[in-house]
Design an enzyme around this catalytic site. Structure first.
Site, PDB file in Angstrom:
ATOM      1  CE  LYS A 208      -1.538   2.834   2.734  1.00 54.56           C
ATOM      2  NZ  LYS A 208      -1.193   4.337   1.726  1.00 54.56           N
ATOM      3  N   GLY A 261       7.173   5.115   8.279  1.00 55.46           N
ATOM      4  CA  GLY A 261       6.031   6.211   8.468  1.00 55.46           C
ATOM      5  C   GLY A 261       5.890   6.850   9.957  1.00 55.46           C
ATOM      6  CB  SER A 262       3.994   9.418  11.392  1.00 53.54           C
ATOM      7  OG  SER A 262       2.523   8.897  11.026  1.00 53.54           O
ATOM      8  CB  THR A 263       6.435   8.196  16.199  1.00 54.35           C
ATOM      9  OG1 THR A 263       6.919   8.629  15.519  1.00 54.35           O
ATOM     10  CG2 THR A 263       5.680   6.953  17.530  1.00 54.35           C
ATOM     11  CD  GLU A 289      13.394   1.085  11.413  1.00 49.60           C
ATOM     12  OE1 GLU A 289      13.749   1.589  12.236  1.00 49.60           O
ATOM     13  OE2 GLU A 289      13.089  -0.397  11.574  1.00 49.60           O
ATOM     14  CB  CYS A 323      12.446   9.512   8.954  1.00 45.70           C
ATOM     15  SG  CYS A 323      13.895   9.226   8.166  1.00 45.70           S
ATOM     16  CD  GLU A 421       9.407  13.362  12.398  1.00 47.29           C
ATOM     17  OE1 GLU A 421       7.680  12.738  12.033  1.00 47.29           O
ATOM     18  OE2 GLU A 421      10.159  12.473  11.612  1.00 47.29           O
TER      19      GLU A 421
HETATM   20  P1  NAD Z   1       2.591   8.211   7.232  1.00 47.16           P
HETATM   21  O1  NAD Z   1       2.748   8.461   8.501  1.00 47.16           O
HETATM   22  O2  NAD Z   1       1.349   9.721   7.030  1.00 47.16           O
HETATM   23  O3  NAD Z   1       1.958   7.999   6.536  1.00 47.16           O
HETATM   24  C1  NAD Z   1       2.791   6.932   6.209  1.00 47.16           C
HETATM   25  C2  NAD Z   1       1.965   5.307   5.475  1.00 47.16           C
HETATM   26  O4  NAD Z   1       0.834   4.786   6.697  1.00 47.16           O
HETATM   27  C3  NAD Z   1       1.413   5.942   4.227  1.00 47.16           C
HETATM   28  O5  NAD Z   1       1.210   4.947   3.266  1.00 47.16           O
HETATM   29  C4  NAD Z   1      -0.390   6.204   4.803  1.00 47.16           C
HETATM   30  O6  NAD Z   1      -1.139   6.231   3.670  1.00 47.16           O
HETATM   31  C5  NAD Z   1      -0.077   4.447   5.768  1.00 47.16           C
HETATM   32  N1  NAD Z   1      -1.624   5.185   6.882  1.00 47.16           N
HETATM   33  C6  NAD Z   1      -1.775   6.631   7.370  1.00 47.16           C
HETATM   34  N2  NAD Z   1      -2.583   6.076   8.371  1.00 47.16           N
HETATM   35  C7  NAD Z   1      -2.799   4.639   8.484  1.00 47.16           C
HETATM   36  C8  NAD Z   1      -3.659   4.149   9.151  1.00 47.16           C
HETATM   37  N3  NAD Z   1      -4.322   4.566   9.616  1.00 47.16           N
HETATM   38  N4  NAD Z   1      -3.437   2.689   8.978  1.00 47.16           N
HETATM   39  C9  NAD Z   1      -2.592   2.273   8.303  1.00 47.16           C
HETATM   40  N5  NAD Z   1      -2.007   2.797   7.068  1.00 47.16           N
HETATM   41  C10 NAD Z   1      -1.905   4.341   7.547  1.00 47.16           C
HETATM   42  O7  NAD Z   1       4.070   9.222   7.107  1.00 47.16           O
HETATM   43  P2  NAD Z   1       4.480  10.210   5.811  1.00 47.16           P
HETATM   44  O8  NAD Z   1       4.176  11.627   6.465  1.00 47.16           O
HETATM   45  O9  NAD Z   1       4.158   8.928   4.439  1.00 47.16           O
HETATM   46  O10 NAD Z   1       5.615   9.812   6.232  1.00 47.16           O
HETATM   47  C11 NAD Z   1       6.544   9.821   7.043  1.00 47.16           C
HETATM   48  C12 NAD Z   1       7.181  10.131   8.127  1.00 47.16           C
HETATM   49  O11 NAD Z   1       7.361   8.464   7.743  1.00 47.16           O
HETATM   50  C13 NAD Z   1       7.517  10.775   9.070  1.00 47.16           C
HETATM   51  O12 NAD Z   1       7.411  10.577  10.223  1.00 47.16           O
HETATM   52  C14 NAD Z   1       9.277  10.095   9.072  1.00 47.16           C
HETATM   53  O13 NAD Z   1       9.983  10.644  10.273  1.00 47.16           O
HETATM   54  C15 NAD Z   1       8.641   8.746   8.811  1.00 47.16           C
HETATM   55  N6  NAD Z   1       9.669   8.063   7.833  1.00 47.16           N
HETATM   56  C16 NAD Z   1      10.829   7.247   8.966  1.00 47.16           C
HETATM   57  C17 NAD Z   1      11.986   6.547   8.104  1.00 47.16           C
HETATM   58  C18 NAD Z   1      12.531   5.674   8.782  1.00 47.16           C
HETATM   59  O14 NAD Z   1      13.526   4.963   8.393  1.00 47.16           O
HETATM   60  N7  NAD Z   1      13.043   5.551  10.727  1.00 47.16           N
HETATM   61  C19 NAD Z   1      12.214   6.871   6.784  1.00 47.16           C
HETATM   62  C20 NAD Z   1      10.939   7.696   5.940  1.00 47.16           C
HETATM   63  C21 NAD Z   1      10.019   8.259   7.038  1.00 47.16           C
END
Ligand code: NAD
Length: 540
Positions: A208, A261-263, A289, A323, A421
Site C-alpha cells: 500500500k 511512516g509516522s510514529t 521505522e 526522517c 517532529e
Molecule cells: P504517514 O504515517 O502519514 O504515512 C505512512 C503510510 O501509512 C502511508 O502509506 C499512509 O497512507 C499510511 N497510513 C496512514 N494512516 C494509516 C492508518 N490509520 N492505518 C494504516 N496505514 C496508514 O507518514 P508519511 O507522511 O508518509 O511519512 C513521513 C513520516 O515517515 C515521518 O514521520 C518520517 O520521520 C517517517 N519516516 C521514517 C523513516 C525511518 O526510516 N525511520 C524513513 C522515512 C520516513
C-alpha cells in the site's frame, strides 16, 4: 576484489552531461501525459474508476496521474492472491528470487534510471540529486545488497555440529503468509524496499503506497514486473491505510507488517494487530521505522565551517522532509556568536523553486496538509516572545507548497519546535553556555521521545567519546563531525529506537532476518529399532 556489490555510483547531472539531458527530456515527457494508474493484483491491472489525482507539489495545479483506488474487494483479492502465490514463489528458490531483484537493480541503474528519477522529482518534488540518491542509488543498493546478505545467511546459519549418524541442517524458511508493506511518501527507495525485502526471502506482499507518491511508486512496481517478478508475489493496492489494515487482519495468513511512516500511524497499527491476534495463524512480525527529531550537538572546540554546512544541508535538503533531517541543534554561545551571520547568509543564498530548474537547491513540501502543519509551527514561533526567527519564516502556497528555510532560536530547550517532529524546512536552535556541554548532552538525550539520528561536532577525542557515551540511546544512526542525514546502504544500516521504530536496520541483514522463520531439520541415518534405554536394565 571484494565479493560483495559496490554501492551504485551517484551521477552528477552537471551541465552538459548525458544524464542531465536525458532526465530533462524524461520529465518533459511525463509532464505531457496524464497516466491512469491501476491496482495490480496477480499481475492484472484493475481500473476501479474510483480515482484520485497525483499532482506536482511545486506546481500543484498540474495533474500527473489519476490513481484508481482499491476498494474492499480489491484489497481482499490482493491478500488472497498473495497467500496463493507463496507456494510457487518458495519453490523457485532463493537463487531465482535473487536473480529477479538483481535484474530489477540493473534495469534501474540503466534503462529505467531517468524514468524513476523524473517521476520522483515530479511526484515528491525532489531535486535531481535528491532523486538520484533515493529512487536510483539507494534502491539499486537495497536490491543488490539484500540479495548478497540473503545468500550469506543461508550458509551462515547452518548448525555448528552434526554427530556421527546424524545430519543437522536449517532451512531458511520465509514467514508463512503475506507481509503488508505500508510505505511513506518521502523515499521511493523505501517504498520499493518494504515489499521486496520480505519477497526476496520467500514471503509474498501486499503493497500500500502513500497517497503522495503513487506515481513514482507505480514506476517501481512496473520495473519489478519487467524484471520478471511473477504475478501475485507483490500486489499493488493504492488506497486507504485504515481499510487495507482491517482487511489484511481478517486474513489468518497475515504474517507481518513492514512499515515506514509516522510514529502515530505505527502505534495505531501495532494496537490493531495486537487486538487481531486471535484471528491470526501465526504471531506476526511488526517492523516499523518511524519519526525523528534529529539533533546536532556542537562542542565549543568544533570546526565552525563544517558545522554551518552540516546544519544547512542536514536541515534543508529535500525541504527537511527526511526522517533523519537535522531539526534541533545545541550550539555553545561562543560558536553561535561566530557562525550566526555566516549561517544566515548561506541559508539566504538557498535557491528554491521548480525541480525542473536544476539551479534550485530546494523545492516544495509534499501537500497542503503538510504546508499547513509546518507553517503553523512557524506562525506560533513568530508570536512567541521566547523565539527568535533569524532567517526564513515566509511561505507561499499559491502555485506550489513553498516554505522558506527557517531557523528559530529558542530560549526554552523544550519549546515545541525543539522536541516535536515538524517534517519541514525548520531548524530550531538552543544556545547553551560554553561550560554546560555535559548538561546539554543530557538535555539532548531526554528532551524528545525520538531516537533516530544525531551528530556531534567536536575536535577533541575526549569530548567526542563523552558525547558518544552520553548519547548512546539517543540515536540509532550516530554521526561524528558530519550531518545526520545521508545513510548509505551497507555502510550505515539505518534505523532508530525509542519512538523512532523497531530499529531493524533497512539496508542490512538484520532486516531480512525478520522475514524468515527457520526450520531445524535432524536427519538420523540409522534410526533405533529398540525402544528401551540401558538404564532400564536391572542391577546385576
Ligand atoms: P504517514 O504515517 O502519514 O504515512 C505512512 C503510510 O501509512 C502511508 O502509506 C499512509 O497512507 C499510511 N497510513 C496512514 N494512516 C494509516 C492508518 N490509520 N492505518 C494504516 N496505514 C496508514 O507518514 P508519511 O507522511 O508518509 O511519512 C513521513 C513520516 O515517515 C515521518 O514521520 C518520517 O520521520 C517517517 N519516516 C521514517 C523513516 C525511518 O526510516 N525511520 C524513513 C522515512 C520516513
Amino acid at each position: 576484489m571484494a565479493d560483495y556489490p559496490d554501492n551504485e555510483p551517484i551521477l552528477s547531472y552537471a551541465p552538459g552531461s548525458v544524464e542531465r539531458v536525458e532526465l530533462q527530456e524524461e520529465m518533459d515527457r511525463q509532464m505531457c501525459e496524464v497516466v491512469e494508474i491501476p491496482c495490480i493484483i496477480n499481475g492484472v491491472e484493475i481500473f476501479t474508476g474510483n480515482t484520485m489525482p497525483q499532482v506536482i507539489p511545486h506546481k500543484h495545479g498540474h495533474v500527473l496521474a489519476n490513481v484508481h483506488l482499491a476498494g474492499p474487494e480489491e484489497m481482499e483479492a490482493a491478500c488472497d492472491t498473495a497467500v496463493n502465490a507463496q507456494k510457487d514463489w518458495i519453490a523457485i528458490g532463493l537463487e531465482a528470487r535473487c536473480a529477479i531483484f538483481e535484474r530489477a537493480a540493473d534495469l534501474l541503474a540503466t534503462t529505467w534510471r531517468a524514468k524513476a528519477n523524473a517521476s520522483t522529482m515530479l511526484n515528491q518534488s525532489k531535486t535531481a540529486f535528491q532523486a538520484e540518491i533515493d529512487a536510483v542509488c539507494e534502491l539499486v543498493d537495497f536490491w543488490r545488497f539484500n540479495a548478497y546478505y540473503a545468500r550469506q545467511f543461508h550458509d551462515e546459519f547452518q548448525p555448528l555440529h552434526s554427530p556421527e549418524g546424524v545430519i543437522n541442517s536449517t532451512e531458511i524458511r520465509p514467514l508463512e503468509g503475506f507481509v503488508l508493506a505500508i510505505t511513506p511518501f518521502n523515499f521511493t527507495s523505501i517504498s520499493g524496499n518494504l515489499p521486496s525485502a520480505p519477497a526476496l526471502v520467500g514471503c509474498t506482499a501486499v503493497w500500500k503506497p502513500s497517497r503522495n507518491s503513487i506515481f513514482s511508486n507505480y514506476v517501481i512496481m512496473k520495473l519489478m514486473m519487467e524484471a520478471g517478478l511473477p504475478p501475485g508475489v507483490i500486489n499493488f493496492v493504492p488506497g486507504s491505510g485504515e481499510a487495507i489494515t482491517s482487511i489484511a487482519l481478517e486474513n489468518p495468513h497475515f504474517a507481518g507488517v513492514h512499515f515506514t511512516g509516522s510514529t502515530n500511524t505505527f502505534n495505531g497499527l501495532w494496537e490493531r494487530i495486537a487486538s487481531a491476534l486471535g484471528n491470526l495463524a501465526s504471531y506476526p512480525r511488526i517492523v516499523g521505522e518511524t519519526g525523528g527529531k534529529d539533533f546536532v550537538v556542537a562542542h565549543p572546540n568544533c570546526d565552525h565551517r563544517a558545522l554551518v554546512i552540516a546544519l544547512l544541508r542536514g536541515a534543508f535538503e529535500f525541504q527537511g522532509q527526511k526522517c533523519s533531517a537535522a531539526s534541533r541543534a545545541y550550539i555553545p554561545r561562543s560558536v553561535w556568536e561566530s557562525i550566526k551571520d555566516e549561517l544566515v547568509e548561506e541559508v539566504g543564498r538557498i535557491t528554491m523553486g521548480d525541480a525542473r530548474d536544476f539551479t534550485n537547491f530546494m523545492t516544495a513540501v509534499i501537500d497542503q496538509r503538510s504546508f499547513d502543519k509546518i507553517t503553523g509551527y512557524i506562525q506560533r514561533a513568530q508570536t512567541d516572545p521566547g523565539c527568535n526567527i533569524v532567517c526564513g519564516g515566509s511561505s507561499d502556497d499559491s502555485e506550489g507548497w513553498f516554505i522558506d528555510p527557517t531557523i528559530i532560536v529558542c530560549d526554552d530547550p523544550e519549546y515545541e519546535s525543539m522536541i516535536e517532529e515538524i517534517f519541514g524546512p525548520v531548524l530550531s536552535i538552543y544556545i547553551y553556555e560554553d561550560d554546560e556541554f555535559l548538561d546539554v548532552l543530557s538535555m539532548c538525550d531526554t528532551a524528545s521521545p525520538y531516537a533516530l539520528t544525531g551528530s556531534i561536532f567536536a575536535n577533541d577525542e575526549e569530548d567526542i567519546q563523552t558525547a558518544f557515551n552520553a548519547l548512546r540511546f539517543t540515536a540509532g544512526n550516530f554521526y561524528i563531525n558530519d550531518k545526520p542525514t545521508g545513510a548509505v546502504v551497507a555502510q550505515q544500516p539505518f534505523g532508530g529506537a525509542r519512538a523512532s521504530g523497531t530499529n531493524d536496520k533497512a539496508g542490512g541483514p538484520l532486516n531480512l532476518l525478520r522475514w524468515i522463520s527457520p526450520r531445524s531439520v535432524k536427519r538420523t541415518l540409522s534410526p533405533p529399532h529398540e525402544w528401551g534405554y540401558p538404564f532400564l536394565q536391572p542391577d546385576e
